[in-house]
Design an enzyme around this catalytic site. Structure first.
Site, PDB file in Angstrom:
ATOM      1  N   SER A 135      12.713  12.434  -5.762  1.00  0.00           N
ATOM      2  CA  SER A 135      12.799  13.589  -4.855  1.00  0.00           C
ATOM      3  C   SER A 135      11.868  13.507  -3.659  1.00  0.00           C
ATOM      4  O   SER A 135      12.022  14.280  -2.704  1.00  0.00           O
ATOM      5  CB  SER A 135      12.487  14.880  -5.617  1.00  0.00           C
ATOM      6  OG  SER A 135      13.478  15.121  -6.576  1.00  0.00           O
ATOM      7  N   LYS A 166      13.403  13.347  -0.282  1.00  0.00           N
ATOM      8  CA  LYS A 166      14.156  14.450   0.321  1.00  0.00           C
ATOM      9  C   LYS A 166      13.625  14.921   1.683  1.00  0.00           C
ATOM     10  O   LYS A 166      14.406  15.069   2.618  1.00  0.00           O
ATOM     11  CB  LYS A 166      14.229  15.625  -0.661  1.00  0.00           C
ATOM     12  CG  LYS A 166      15.072  15.327  -1.899  1.00  0.00           C
ATOM     13  CD  LYS A 166      14.934  16.438  -2.927  1.00  0.00           C
ATOM     14  CE  LYS A 166      15.713  16.148  -4.201  1.00  0.00           C
ATOM     15  NZ  LYS A 166      15.453  17.171  -5.232  1.00  0.00           N
ATOM     16  N   TYR A 177      23.060   9.372  -2.105  1.00  0.00           N
ATOM     17  CA  TYR A 177      21.953  10.177  -2.625  1.00  0.00           C
ATOM     18  C   TYR A 177      21.265   9.474  -3.797  1.00  0.00           C
ATOM     19  O   TYR A 177      20.036   9.412  -3.880  1.00  0.00           O
ATOM     20  CB  TYR A 177      22.479  11.552  -3.051  1.00  0.00           C
ATOM     21  CG  TYR A 177      21.442  12.419  -3.700  1.00  0.00           C
ATOM     22  CD1 TYR A 177      20.413  12.991  -2.954  1.00  0.00           C
ATOM     23  CD2 TYR A 177      21.458  12.659  -5.066  1.00  0.00           C
ATOM     24  CE1 TYR A 177      19.445  13.774  -3.549  1.00  0.00           C
ATOM     25  CE2 TYR A 177      20.491  13.444  -5.674  1.00  0.00           C
ATOM     26  CZ  TYR A 177      19.489  13.990  -4.910  1.00  0.00           C
ATOM     27  OH  TYR A 177      18.525  14.768  -5.510  1.00  0.00           O
ATOM     28  N   TYR A 207       8.821  22.663  -6.632  1.00  0.00           N
ATOM     29  CA  TYR A 207       9.687  23.442  -7.514  1.00  0.00           C
ATOM     30  C   TYR A 207       9.088  24.835  -7.737  1.00  0.00           C
ATOM     31  O   TYR A 207       8.628  25.467  -6.796  1.00  0.00           O
ATOM     32  CB  TYR A 207       9.916  22.695  -8.833  1.00  0.00           C
ATOM     33  CG  TYR A 207      10.352  21.281  -8.612  1.00  0.00           C
ATOM     34  CD1 TYR A 207      11.589  20.999  -8.025  1.00  0.00           C
ATOM     35  CD2 TYR A 207       9.531  20.217  -8.943  1.00  0.00           C
ATOM     36  CE1 TYR A 207      12.000  19.692  -7.811  1.00  0.00           C
ATOM     37  CE2 TYR A 207       9.933  18.909  -8.741  1.00  0.00           C
ATOM     38  CZ  TYR A 207      11.171  18.653  -8.163  1.00  0.00           C
ATOM     39  OH  TYR A 207      11.555  17.373  -7.951  1.00  0.00           O
ATOM     40  N   VAL A 247      10.205  12.921  -9.979  1.00  0.00           N
ATOM     41  CA  VAL A 247      10.128  12.693 -11.421  1.00  0.00           C
ATOM     42  C   VAL A 247       9.774  11.252 -11.764  1.00  0.00           C
ATOM     43  O   VAL A 247       9.518  10.933 -12.920  1.00  0.00           O
ATOM     44  CB  VAL A 247      11.425  13.091 -12.154  1.00  0.00           C
ATOM     45  CG1 VAL A 247      11.644  14.594 -12.102  1.00  0.00           C
ATOM     46  CG2 VAL A 247      12.613  12.349 -11.592  1.00  0.00           C
TER      47      VAL A 247
END
Lengths: 324, 324, 324, 324
Positions: free
Chosen positions: D82, D85, D208, D260, D278
Site C-alpha cells: 500500500s 498508493k 494494481y 487506516y 502489509v
C-alpha cells in the site's frame, strides 16, 4: 375440531360452480380496478428489461385441486428473475440436505433494499438468506451436476416440474445481465474472499444469470405457487416437484424475506409467503388452497410490481387468505 | 373443502380425553427432557432480575376452548418485560385506530440484536416496529388516559382481561429499571429530537417501566396467547380483551419481529407468532388452536430463554403447529 | 538549518510596516470579495440562533507577537458553540493528565456529519474524539470543581485567559438549548448506559449548554487561535492559558476532526488546525505565526460557515500557511 | 522572523558532524530498543508474504540535503504494497490534473479498518480517498499509457525517479495476489457497477497487483520520503519525481488517511504524513527536513508494522518532528 354435516355430491357441485364464478368475478374486478393504475417504472437496469410494454397486466389463480382462473395477459412470457430463488433453494435442499445448506446460507431477513450495497454476515460466514442475491448465488453455486450444461439442465427440469411444461431462457436478457451484472460479480468475488462459496465464480454466475432469465407467464407462477400450496406436488400434472419436507423451508423464507425491505409490511398487510422479481412478476402461496401469479412490469422504488401488490391485497381480503 | 362424518357426542368425549392425555404427556416429556439443560445465563442488567432462581421451569398450554395443560413451575410469577409490548400495541390500535398508529410506528423487522445501539428509521420518522424498545416506548406514550395513574390503570385492566385476573407490578424491578434504564432514556430523548414522540418523556418512560415490571406466570402467558389464538376473546372468562380486527396486526408483528435477531430462525424452525422477554418468559400463539407459555430464566446471548425455545420447537413438532 | 544575514533594526521596522499593510490589504480584499456571497442558511434549530442578522461578516488575524488585523463586524458577539470544545478538552487534559483523559475519549475522526445519529465506539467505551458532541460532553463532565457554579467559573476563567477579557453567556441561547437539546440528552444517557460518563447527567449537560452559549467576537477567536499558535501564551496579555505540553494535543484533534465530515477536504485545501461552530464562527491556527477568527452566520449543509471557509482558503493561499 | 548570527563554514562543518553522529546514535538506540519487541504477526493472507523472516528490522533516514542514515536490515527488499498508493495518486494528478482526479476520488478519511468490508461513497460516486483500496484501484485505472505494458513501464519509471534506481516486482507475490485478491476484484466490479471506474477491470487489477508487488528497501522508502520532503526533487539524484504543486496533495492525504483506522492516533502521537504497507514497511515525511523508512514485518491487528510505529514515535520525540 370443527364438524360439518354430510352433503350430497350434487350440492357440492353446485356450490363449486358458484365458487368458481365468484373467484373469476373477483379477479376480473381487481384487473379492472387496477388497470388504470399506472404508477411506477419498468426496470431498466438492462436494456432488455426496459423493452417490456409497461401496460401488460395478467392475474392467475391455480388451486390445489387443479383449477385455473386467469384474466388479462396471463400467458405473456417475461423473465422470472428473483422469483427463481426460492425454487433453486429447494433444489439445493434436495441436493445436499438441510444441515449442509444451512452452513452455506442463513434464514434471517436483512431489512435491506434490493439494490443495497453488499452486506454479508461476516460472523457466520453465510449470506443472510437464500433470497438476497448473495444467498441465491451461493445456492446456485452448489447445485449438483457434472458440468455447467448438466447443472443448467437440472434447473430447467426443476422449473418444468413446477410449471408442467418446458422452460426457455431469454438469451438477450441473459447476455445483457452477464455483461452488466457488475454488482453480482462483486458479490461473488467477495463471498469467495470470505470462503462463503467455492469453485468457479464465473460458472456459478453464468448459471445464476441463466436462472434469472428463464421465461414464465403469470399462469406459470400461479401453478408453481399451487405446487408449493399442495406440498410439492404439481396439481396439474400430479408430478412431485420438490420433496414435501422442504416445502416448509421454502415457504418460511418466502414469508420473512420475500419482498426485500417491504417484507414486514407485506407480512402485515397480505400475510402470505411470496416472491417478487424485477421482471414484473409476483408469486404468492395460500398454503393448502391456491397459488397466485400476477404480472405487471411497473415497479415501485423497492423493485416490487405495484399492481401485483394491490391485487394480492385484494385477493387476500376477498378470500380471507391472510395467514393470521 | 374437507368433509367429516357425523360422530356421536360420546365418541368425541373419548377422543378428547385421549387428546388431553397426549398433550399432558408431551408437555411432561419436554419438561423432563430439557430440565437438565442448564445453558445460558439469567439476565443481570438489573440486580432484581439476577435474583430469580435459574432452575425454575414451567410450561403451559391453554386451548381456545378453555382447557389448561401445565407442568413444572407454572404458577411462579416473574416480570413480563418485553412480552408486554404486543399487547400494549393492541391497546394503542384500539385507542387510535390503525391509520394513526401506523404514523407512529412501522412493521418492519430490523435484524438487530435486542441490545443493539439505538437505530431509528430517520426517513420515516418512525421506530421500525412496536416490538423494539423505541417502538414500544412510542406505543406506551400514546396510550390514552387522563393522567399517569389513569393510564397505568388502563394497562392493568388490559392485562387483567387477557389473563382473567388482577395483575401486579414488581416494584423493586420497576424502581431498578427506572434508575438504570439509561439506554431507554436515551432512546426516548432521541425520538423526541426526531419528533417521533411528543409529550412528557419521563411520564412515558415511567409507564413503560411499569408495564415491563408486571408479574405473570407462564400459565398467564398461555392464556394470553390463547386469547389471541381465539381472536381476542379470553377462553376462560369469555371476555373480549382486544377487538378481533386488531388480532391480525398483533400476530403479524409477533411473527416477523418477536424474537429480536432470531426472528428469521424462529419463523423457519418454529413458525409461530411469539414474543420473548428477558424475564425468562416466552409466549407463542397457534392461531385457532392454543396459546403456549414457557418460563425458564436462563437466556441465550440474544436474550431469549433457551429452554423455552426448545420446548416450543418440541410442541410444534408434536402437534404440527408450524404455520407452514 | 537556514541562515539569514544580519539586518538593522530600522530595516526590520520598515519591512514590518509593509507586511502589516499587506496583511490588512489581503483581509480587506477577502472581505470585499466574499461579502456578496450569500449562500447558505443561518442555523435555526433553536429560535435564538435564527435571529442573528445573516449578513454580518467579520475577519480578524492575531499574530503571535500581539498584532491584530481586523475588518468588518469584528466585534459582534455571537455564541461560541462547538468552538469551545477543543479548549475545554485542553482544560480536561490539565485537570487529569493525558493518560486519564485518553481513557475517556479517543482521537479518531468519525467521518460523520455534525448532525449524524449517535455513534459511539462501543468497543473502546469511549466517544471517538473530543470534538464530536459525545466526546465534548464527556470532557465537560470531568472538568474539576466543587459544585456546578465552581465548574462554570473555571470555564469562564479559561476563556478569559484565552481571550484576555471577561466572557459572558447568552442566557436565552442557553435556556433554549437546554430545553430542546434532546439529541444531546440522548447522547448523555447512552454514554451513561455504556459507562462512558458517570456522575450527574443533568449537571454535565447544563455545563455543556452553558459552555456552548458563551459569547465571543471573531477578534476573540483570532486571539484564542494566536494563543494556541503561541504554544499556550496569550500574546496580548502574556498570560499562559494552557500548559504548553497540551497545545499539540489540541491542534492535532483540531486538524483531523475539526470540521465534521469536511475534515479531510479541509486538511487538503486549507491544511490548518481549525474548529467551526454553528453560531457562524470559525477559528484556525497557523502554528508559530498567527490565529484566524472569522464570523459569518450563513452555514453550508455540513454546519460550517460558508464565507469563513473561503476566507481561510484565501489567507492560506496568500500567506503560504498550509501546513504542507 | 528569527535571526541567526553569521557563522564560519568551519563551525558549520563541525556542527554537522556532531548532528550526524547524534542522528546515527538515535537510530541505533531505537533499533536496539525495539529489536526485542516481537509482538504482532507477519501478514499471511498470501503465502508469499508469510515467508518473510519475521525478525528483520531496518531503519533509514534520508535528509533533503542528501544524507543517508541507516541501521539494521536497511537493504532487505520487501514488497511495497500500500505504500505505493500515494505515489500513484501523484502520477494520476500529473496525468490528469487536480480537477479531473477529484471527480474520481475524494480526500475524506473513512475511519475504517484496512480489511473492512467494501465501503463506497455512493452519493458522490467516488471512493473516499486514494489510500483505501477502492481509491487506489481507481487511481491505477486512470494512469495513462498506450497499453498495459506501457502503463506498467510508466509506474516503474515513477518509482525509479523516487528511489534513484531501477525497481523490480516480486512475481510470485504478484501471481499470488492476482489469484487470491477476491476482495479487490469485488471492489473493482462494484465500482464498475456504480460507474466509479471504467475500462477493463482485469487490466486495472493486474496493474494494481503489479504496483503492490514492487520490491523496495527501507532505504528506498526513506529516499522516497525525502523526495516528498524536498518538494518532489530526489535529493540523491537531483531529478524531479513529481511536480512540486502536487506534493501538498500527497502529504495531505497521507496525513489524514495514511494509517487506516489508526490515522487519528497517528496524527496525535506522531503527527507526520505517512503510509504503511502489509509488507512491513512504513514511510514517513518530515516536510523540509527528511524522510523516514522503516521495515519490520510483524504487524498489529490494524495491519501496521508494530516496531515501525514505535520507531517513528521515537524519532519524532528526539527531533521534535511532530507537525504541531
Amino acid at each position: 375440531m370443527s364438524f360439518q354435516a354430510n352433503v350430497s355430491a350434487e350440492a357440492i357441485s353446485v356450490r363449486q360452480s358458484a365458487e368458481r364464478l365468484r373467484i373469476l368475478s373477483v379477479l376480473n374486478d381487481l384487473h379492472l380496478k387496477y388497470k388504470s393504475l399506472q404508477d411506477g417504472r419498468v426496470a431498466d437496469y438492462i436494456p432488455q428489461l426496459a423493452k417490456v410494454p409497461p401496460d401488460l397486466f395478467g392475474i392467475c389463480i391455480a388451486t390445489v385441486d387443479g383449477q385455473i382462473f386467469e384474466v388479462g395477459d396471463y400467458d405473456y412470457l417475461f423473465t422470472i428473475q428473483s422469483i427463481s430463488k426460492p425454487f433453486v433453494y429447494g433444489l439445493a435442499l434436495e441436493d445436499h440436505g438441510r444441515d449442509y445448506v444451512r452452513t452455506r446460507v442463513g434464514v434471517e431477513p436483512t431489512g435491506d433494499a434490493f439494490n443495497s450495497i453488499i452486506k454479508l454476515d461476516e460472523r457466520s460466514k453465510r449470506p443472510h438468506n437464500p433470497l438476497v442475491n448473495a444467498g441465491a448465488i451461493a445456492m446456485t453455486s452448489i447445485i449438483k451436476g457434472t458440468d455447467p450444461t448438466d447443472k443448467l439442465n437440472r434447473l430447467l427440469d426443476l422449473f418444468q416440474r413446477y410449471t408442467g411444461h418446458s422452460i426457455f431462457a431469454d438469451m438477450s436478457v441473459f447476455m445483457s445481465e452477464r455483461t452488466t451484472g457488475h454488482r453480482n460479480r462483486a458479490i461473488a468475488h467477495l463471498m469467495l474472499n470470505f470462503g462463503m462459496i467455492d469453485g468457479n465464480v464465473d460458472e456459478a454466475l453464468d448459471l445464476y444469470f441463466q436462472q434469472c432469465s428463464l421465461m414464465v407467464s403469470c399462469r406459470d407462477l400461479a401453478v408453481m405457487g399451487a405446487t408449493l400450496a399442495n406440498r410439492g406436488v404439481n396439481p396439474l400434472t400430479g408430478e412431485r416437484a420438490i420433496a414435501a419436507e422442504y416445502v416448509r423451508d421454502i415457504l418460511s423464507v418466502m414469508f420473512t424475506c420475500g419482498l426485500y425491505d417491504y417484507a414486514g409490511e407485506w407480512a402485515y398487510r397480505v400475510g402470505l409467503p411470496a416472491k417478487s422479481g424485477v421482471g414484473g412478476g409476483l408469486l404468492a402461496v395460500v398454503p393448502g388452497r391456491f397459488g397466485i401469479g400476477v404480472f405487471s412490469p411497473r415497479l415501485d422504488e423497492r423493485g416490487n410490481s405495484i399492481r401485483a401488490i394491490r391485487v394480492c391485497e385484494g385477493i387476500v381480503q376477498e378470500f380471507g387468505a391472510h395467514i393470521f
